[in-house]
Design an enzyme around this catalytic site. Structure first.
Site, PDB file in Angstrom:
ATOM      1  CG  ASN A  31       9.096  53.827 -90.981  1.00  0.00           C
ATOM      2  OD1 ASN A  31       8.955  54.392 -89.941  1.00  0.00           O
ATOM      3  ND2 ASN A  31      10.043  53.160 -91.635  1.00  0.00           N
ATOM      4  CD  GLU A  67       8.241  55.329 -60.628  1.00  0.00           C
ATOM      5  OE1 GLU A  67       6.958  55.331 -60.987  1.00  0.00           O
ATOM      6  OE2 GLU A  67       9.003  56.141 -60.181  1.00  0.00           O
TER       7      GLU A  67
END
EC number: 3.6.5.-
Length: 451
Positions: free
Chosen positions: A206, A254
């Site tokens: 955050n 991938e």
């Protein structure tokens, strides 16, 4: 089809989920009630967006997602919010009592009761897929639900769907901002399982995203909505090639193949560019080279760690919008010549690129400017060890005095699990150190001039 099921756990995961599905709906032109005026072939499941949405016979589009929390208030917000008609009621699961920031409650006592129900829902979603590709898990590891129940669920998914990829989007505790005292405990205990049960974990924190909001978007006091919409842009860019057609499409597996050199070293950094407000965008060019450089800026990283302190092992650049391969190759070549961006010596190429022609969408009334092109980078860098080192240090300070430990033991957890998890993380820090070491030093005894 290559479907993907999203799992949103705990308050953090659900609120990111809200931002993500809001953005997906805008990108595909799906109304809050699930109807899609532009979809001509009703009930035909061969559109690209069907990786994330399933279509009913009536032409309603339902997200392939599960929202799960141990207490009702956050899920109730989804049940009554703008997108309440989008989700199937069975996909929104909530318990009666909170995990109370306690990993052991999420993993042992309260989580145990709800996890079977959740797996049942996931199984229904999976049966509805023709070729399930994997799971995206969204959770924060500082609290009790995201860490404890998150671990429980990921472990069970490994058993039931062993071969499917699991990507985690994990919110880690920030250095300065804390939402709970026992964050270090929860995150160390949870990371211990993320090591085994996720294939790629994207680290977010955050504080880093607050700083980006303040610095780039001129928001003086960013709210969680600001943060989540920014995270949603990143996740949308990563999944864009699954939902739209493009020049260089990138599959979820991938990511794994290109980013993870060793199974344990799969914690990756993300960054996104351009993050600018509408006022600024009006005066800037934002060429492919510029946004590529911006993505490598330490200040753009969405976790508090400095990539200049480490070396890159691999990075994926996902471009979207008005981008051609020629520009991409030129900007990657420029990055390679920079002295500040170091790669490990055993990975000479290091770049995986994807291009998608769908330009980035912005949420109306949001903070980001509407731009022609954007890039999202996920990179595997040895610098991420800083994040673990910081959490481990805080863990050690508390654990040396055995502070707060009785809350965990009282919920049926053994104290040995603390030290086991801590040792595992110490080993992980060591792994990162070794990976970043010069390979010539390691093989000192052998004759280096073989080739």
């Amino acid at each position: 089809m290559r479907e993907i099921i999203s799992i949103h756990l705990g308050q953090g995961g659900i609120q990111i989920g809200n931002a993500c599905w809001e953005l997906y709906c805008l990108e595909h032109g799906i109304q809050p009630d699930g109807s899609m005026p532009s979809d001509k072939a009703i009930g035909v499941e061969d559109d690209a967006f069907n990786t994330f949405f399933s279509e009913t016979g009536a032409g309603k589009h339902v997200p392939r997602a599960v929202f799960l929390d141990l207490e009702p208030s956050v899920v109730d917000e989804v049940r009554t919010g703008t997108y309440r008609q989008l989700f199937h009621p069975e996909q929104l699961i909530s318990g009666k009592e909170d995990a109370a920031n306690n990993y052991a409650r999420g993993h042992y006592t309260i989580g145990k009761e709800i996890v079977d129900l959740c797996l049942d829902r996931i199984r229904k979603l999976a049966d509805n897929c023709t070729g399930l590709q994997g799971f995206l898990a969204f959770h924060a590891v500082g609290g009790g639900t995201g860490s404890g129940l998150g671990r429980l669920l990921l472990e069970r998914l490994s058993v039931d769907y062993g071969k499917k990829s699991k990507l985690g989007f994990t919110i880690y505790p920030s250095p300065q901002i804390s939402t709970a005292v026992v964050e270090p405990y929860n995150s160390v205990l949870s990371t211990h399982s993320l090591l085994e049960h996720t294939d790629v974990a994207v680290m977010l924190d955050n504080e880093a995203i607050y700083d980006i909001c303040r610095r780039n978007l001129d928001i003086e006091r960013p709210t969680y909505t600001n943060l989540n919409r920014l995270i949603a842009q990143v996740i949308s860019s990563l999944t864009a090639s699954l939902r739209f057609d493009g020049a260089l499409n990138v599959d979820i597996t991938e990511f794994q193949t290109n980013l993870v050199p060793y199974p344990r070293i799969h914690f990756v950094l993300s960054s996104y560019a351009p993050i600018i407000s509408a006022e600024k965008a009006y005066h800037e060019q934002l060429s492919v080279a510029e946004i590529t450089n911006a993505a490598f800026e330490p200040a753009s990283m969405m976790a508090k760690c400095d990539p200049r302190h480490g070396k890159y092992m691999a990075c994926c650049l996902m471009y979207r919008g008005d981008v051609v391969p020629k520009d991409v190759n030129a900007s990657v070549a420029t990055i390679k010549t920079k002295r500040t961006i170091q790669f490990v010596d055993w990975c000479p190429t290091g770049f995986k690129c994807g291009i998608n022609y769908q330009p980035p969408t912005v949420v109306p009334g949001g903070d980001l400017a509407k731009v022609q092109r954007a890039v999202c980078m996920i990179s595997n860098s040895t610098a991420i060890a800083e994040v673990f080192a910081r959490i481990d240090h805080k863990f050690d300070l508390m654990y040396s005095k055995r502070a707060f430990v009785h809350w965990y033991v009282g919920e049926g957890m053994e104290e040995g699990e603390f030290s086991e998890a801590r040792e595992d993380l110490a080993a992980l820090e060591k792994d990162y150190e070794e990976v970043g070491a010069e390979s010539a030093d390691v093989e000192g005894e052998e004759d280096v001039e073989e080739y």
